[in-house]
Enzyme design. Sequence first.
Site: not given
Length: 189
Positions: A14, A89, A128, A134, A146
Amino acid sequence: MLNIVLFGPPGAGKGTQSERLVEKYQLKHLSTGDIFRANIKGETELGVLAKSFIDRGALVPDEVTIQMLESEVDQNPDANGFIFDGFPRTTAQAEALDAFLAGRSTEITKMLALEVAEDELRVRLAKRAEVSGRPDDANPEVIQNRINVYNNETAPVAEYYKSQGKYQGINGVGSIDEITSRLFDAIDA
Ligand code: AMP
């Protein structure tokens, strides 16, 4: 106004694709995750609150998230339109967004949903983690949480837009350029 909800599970692409859409359509990009992370970095009250949820892969409560998002929209009265990335969400967030936009005489144009299989998401998020810094990308348990939260709380939001005839699934596997061109085609159609 062109108002796009860019939807998909964590790791679907995204953020990357939002940058492409912003450039082509001159939209304002609103990523609730990015806004929360900026608040965490700035050690604001909102940041401290959000961090306790984000660190375990849970959703920040609707009330807080909706209020923050609405205030960001209102800070951009001259925007050509928005890309909502990571919002809504929950179905409650989707309903609040509809009511809020209606009050400003606009609406969501389309939900574009990036479709990527779960195994591929885990591989992408692990990759990532090496560059994102993160903490929620670095811990396999948080990643799993998640994905579970996405399946249980967020996936139903697609039904909400399907019932309005605004949902469009996009194959989220391929090169970044291929996926961008699928998104452009969907918007231009
Ligand atoms: P993201 O950058 O979109 O992956 O979001 C990172 C984290 O921020 C999520 O795992 C949630 O904890 C929180 N978050 C982002 N957007 C929302 C939202 N719309 N509602 C609730 N929590 C959110």
